[in-house]
Scaffold this motif. Sequence first.
Motif, PDB file in Angstrom:
ATOM      1  N   ASP A   1      -3.975  -5.546  -6.100  1.00 39.79           N
ATOM      2  CA  ASP A   1      -3.356  -5.156  -7.364  1.00 39.79           C
ATOM      3  C   ASP A   1      -3.013  -6.438  -8.108  1.00 39.79           C
ATOM      4  O   ASP A   1      -1.947  -7.005  -7.935  1.00 39.79           O
ATOM      5  CB  ASP A   1      -2.085  -4.348  -7.074  1.00 39.79           C
TER       6      ASP A   1
ATOM      7  N   ARG B   1      -4.258  -0.404 -14.132  1.00 43.17           N
ATOM      8  CA  ARG B   1      -4.947   0.754 -13.577  1.00 43.17           C
ATOM      9  C   ARG B   1      -4.463   2.014 -14.264  1.00 43.17           C
ATOM     10  O   ARG B   1      -3.301   2.131 -14.598  1.00 43.17           O
ATOM     11  CB  ARG B   1      -4.656   0.865 -12.084  1.00 43.17           C
TER      12      ARG B   1
ATOM     13  N   ARG C   1      -2.302   7.054 -11.606  1.00 41.15           N
ATOM     14  CA  ARG C   1      -0.854   7.145 -11.447  1.00 41.15           C
ATOM     15  C   ARG C   1      -0.544   7.921 -10.177  1.00 41.15           C
ATOM     16  O   ARG C   1      -1.367   8.697  -9.699  1.00 41.15           O
ATOM     17  CB  ARG C   1      -0.232   7.850 -12.651  1.00 41.15           C
TER      18      ARG C   1
ATOM     19  N   VAL D   1       5.941   6.316  -5.845  1.00 40.51           N
ATOM     20  CA  VAL D   1       5.687   4.880  -5.711  1.00 40.51           C
ATOM     21  C   VAL D   1       6.814   4.289  -4.869  1.00 40.51           C
ATOM     22  O   VAL D   1       7.988   4.476  -5.187  1.00 40.51           O
ATOM     23  CB  VAL D   1       5.635   4.175  -7.080  1.00 40.51           C
TER      24      VAL D   1
ATOM     25  N   ARG E   1       6.404  -2.857 -12.107  1.00 41.51           N
ATOM     26  CA  ARG E   1       5.073  -2.365 -11.756  1.00 41.51           C
ATOM     27  C   ARG E   1       5.155  -0.896 -11.305  1.00 41.51           C
ATOM     28  O   ARG E   1       4.271  -0.092 -11.629  1.00 41.51           O
ATOM     29  CB  ARG E   1       4.485  -3.227 -10.637  1.00 41.51           C
TER      30      ARG E   1
ATOM     31  N   LEU F   1       3.078   2.565 -12.595  1.00 42.76           N
ATOM     32  CA  LEU F   1       2.183   3.326 -11.718  1.00 42.76           C
ATOM     33  C   LEU F   1       2.658   4.751 -11.449  1.00 42.76           C
ATOM     34  O   LEU F   1       1.911   5.554 -10.914  1.00 42.76           O
ATOM     35  CB  LEU F   1       2.009   2.596 -10.380  1.00 42.76           C
TER      36      LEU F   1
END
Lengths: 324, 324
Positions: free
Chosen positions: A209, A215, A218, A222, A234, A238
């Motif tokens: 990453d 990216r 999703r 997380v 981050r 995500l």
Amino acid sequence: MRALFFDGELKLVNDYPEPMRMAGESIVAVSLAGICGTDREIMRGYMGYRGVPGHEFAGRVTHSDDASLIGARVAGEINAGCGDCAACHARMQRHCRRRTVLGILGRDGAFAERLLLPDANLHRIPDTVSDEAAVMVEPIAAAGEILDQVELPTGGGVVILGDGRLAAIVAMVLSGAGYAVAVAGRHRGKLARIAALDRAHGRIAAYLDGAGERRTVRYRVVIDCTGNAAGFTRALELVEPRGTIVLKSTAAAGAALNLAPVVINEITVVGSRCGRFAPAIEWLAAGRFDPRPLIDGVYPLDESRAAFAAAAEPEKFKILLRPA
Amino acid sequence: MRALFFDGELKLVNDYPEPMRMAGESIVAVSLAGICGTDREIMRGYMGYRGVPGHEFAGRVTHSDDASLIGARVAGEINAGCGDCAACHARMQRHCRRRTVLGILGRDGAFAERLLLPDANLHRIPDTVSDEAAVMVEPIAAAGEILDQVELPTGGGVVILGDGRLAAIVAMVLSGAGYAVAVAGRHRGKLARIAALDRAHGRIAAYLDGAGERRTVRYRVVIDCTGNAAGFTRALELVEPRGTIVLKSTAAAGAALNLAPVVINEITVVGSRCGRFAPAIEWLAAGRFDPRPLIDGVYPLDESRAAFAAAAEPEKFKILLRPA
């Protein structure tokens, strides 16, 4: 006894005072102790701790009021409550406001020949579980805490941010519990080793990453194991709308964070710390996973400088100290 | 038509283009529009919005494909999804990544004689509910979202931080749902008015929470309605270990936040934004509470400067605009 003592710098003391046992406490001879990210933060001033660090250990009880404990191989829960407040009465010693914490807050820790904990904190280690595995019961329990706090989706949708010790153990524990997880890190070598922890089932998918990468994938959940404040930012990128961010690591310093995305996307942020030892020990005894491939070195106390240097290397996972 | 237009400054435009209706959309003549904290943030650059602001309104449908809607008194949900993505198919238009948001993102809002929304966003207002109450359906629904997201403790243990418009409406909605709540603010006059919103049952306890005050009382649930970043820090001080912080307001700027206490105390942080209109309208129709004591002024569009100045006064709650 010999102990590593921290008061701004870490030094080996050969005649450190023996622990003074009170009723209800046991003395444990430490067989192995693990160096964890929190120990490295303590060296940078986290918690203003002064004393013997170290809170991951396996050992053998040498003195106790409980005769059945003497000689037993044990791991130990690190929070010792006052025993007298609402949190303690609710069996939430971990959240007692007057608690001591082994090697972190007001209680000497495991980087020593012997340590002291309340009997109630000790958990027997079955003979089938090695010291090398037992020393990781504390972080395995901490990883297991996620399973107690958050309902994870099956069949994907979970990403672990980071590829350090904690990320590896979280990936191992969650995949061992049957969940498919992605691991997003920065170190190709460690990512490959993390994926290999579940080679049998292939439930760990590890990927690089890069900084600034955008990216579009999703995730419903997380889990931030980066140990730095950028990890939270981050994580916000995500996580799905209405998803969950699990914060697994404490960052020593504050950072400029904008919480507006938490509100706009109705994110739930769950702080997650220590967990229950009993299931962690059961998982090890059942062979659900094997943490020993994570060990990258075992050092005696008088090589602590080399041990901490190794623990700081970006490609290393777990470094152990052997005090005896 | 007449509209307030924002492109760095807010100005009254007398010949603003009429909304262009597409299939499935209705035109609504705005009876009343509310000024909300988000509008004031937009004036400071939040979301980089350029257009007609305003997202709280009551009005009457003038044009629609759905003949039964024409003439109906309505309030309207502010998020309009693309209709074609996973979020929209899951009826989560509020979290569609290509959505427009009335008066906030890519769609002209309610500070105008007429506005445009998809038919599906409109909710009929019963005759027994006045325009003055109906204009607050949006923030009442947003407050009700907390009931959908978090299981609140009964018999106390909930504190609302802040004593502004949003705090008042959250206190009104939660006490109306039967929960005893504390409100911690800085303005004695507004705190008294908030407590009076539930004079019948006395379920709202309001108190002054001075800067630097160190209360030892902790709460299971802390709802941050302060609208500033300091609110989150205060929430961390007031929340019990393993408790929940509900973030109800977006702060335009980031702030130096240390999330370590979230991990150490295993706090859950829940971002909470818009809510369901249908229950909000039912509560008003049932007389569960009356938001009209919160209204501190009603201004025509050409007095918008005075209206926004009033909305900025620390002792004022709700300021309305009457575009017609």
